[in-house]
Design a protein around this motif. Structure first.
Motif, mmCIF file in Angstrom:
data_model
loop_
_atom_site.group_PDB
_atom_site.id
_atom_site.type_symbol
_atom_site.label_atom_id
_atom_site.label_comp_id
_atom_site.label_asym_id
_atom_site.label_seq_id
_atom_site.Cartn_x
_atom_site.Cartn_y
_atom_site.Cartn_z
ATOM 1 N N ALA A 28 38.265 44.187 41.709
ATOM 2 C CA ALA A 28 38.333 42.726 41.717
ATOM 3 C C ALA A 28 37.235 42.149 40.828
ATOM 4 O O ALA A 28 37.287 40.986 40.454
ATOM 5 N N ASN A 29 36.275 42.978 40.482
ATOM 6 C CA ASN A 29 35.155 42.545 39.652
ATOM 7 C C ASN A 29 35.486 42.808 38.189
ATOM 8 O O ASN A 29 35.492 43.951 37.763
ATOM 9 N N ASP A 44 37.571 56.268 33.062
ATOM 10 C CA ASP A 44 38.150 56.210 31.729
ATOM 11 C C ASP A 44 38.624 54.817 31.336
ATOM 12 O O ASP A 44 38.669 54.482 30.151
ATOM 13 N N ASP A 45 38.993 54.028 32.299
ATOM 14 C CA ASP A 45 39.560 52.719 32.019
ATOM 15 C C ASP A 45 39.449 51.888 33.284
ATOM 16 O O ASP A 45 38.991 52.376 34.321
ATOM 17 N N TYR A 46 39.866 50.660 33.218
ATOM 18 C CA TYR A 46 39.835 49.780 34.388
ATOM 19 C C TYR A 46 40.998 48.808 34.294
ATOM 20 O O TYR A 46 41.553 48.570 33.231
ATOM 21 N N ILE A 47 41.332 48.283 35.436
ATOM 22 C CA ILE A 47 42.295 47.192 35.520
ATOM 23 C C ILE A 47 41.804 46.288 36.639
ATOM 24 O O ILE A 47 41.312 46.765 37.665
ATOM 25 N N ALA A 51 46.299 42.752 39.371
ATOM 26 C CA ALA A 51 47.044 43.179 38.189
ATOM 27 C C ALA A 51 48.535 43.156 38.480
ATOM 28 O O ALA A 51 48.966 43.354 39.608
ATOM 29 N N HIS A 52 49.279 42.915 37.451
ATOM 30 C CA HIS A 52 50.729 42.978 37.571
ATOM 31 C C HIS A 52 51.168 44.425 37.417
ATOM 32 O O HIS A 52 50.510 45.216 36.742
ATOM 33 N N LEU A 53 52.256 44.781 38.005
ATOM 34 C CA LEU A 53 52.774 46.135 37.948
ATOM 35 C C LEU A 53 52.977 46.585 36.501
ATOM 36 O O LEU A 53 52.701 47.738 36.157
#
Length: 65
Positions: A28-29, A44-47, A51-53
């Motif tokens: 959420a941050n 490796d990454d973030y979302i 987030a949308h599907l």
């Protein structure tokens, strides 16, 4: 256990096996410092939530080619 401790354990295991598990943080941050902390910790990454599907699908496809 939080995500940072978990990623440390995953990456430690990888050092022993030579494998690599792509890890995408779901947080959420989404401030620049938060994103940097995730990436610097070994993710490796973030979302960011919520987030949308479709966004999640794109990330997964990119990492699971």
């Amino acid at each position: 256990m939080d995500g940072y401790e978990l990623i440390n354990r995953i990456r430690e295991s990888e050092r022993q096996t030579g494998a690599h598990l792509p890890v995408i943080a779901v947080t959420a941050n989404a401030m620049a410092d938060d994103i940097k902390k995730c990436l610097d910790s070994g993710m490796d990454d973030y979302i960011s939530k919520s987030a949308h599907l479709d966004d999640l699908q794109l990330k997964l496809e990119a990492w699971l080619k």
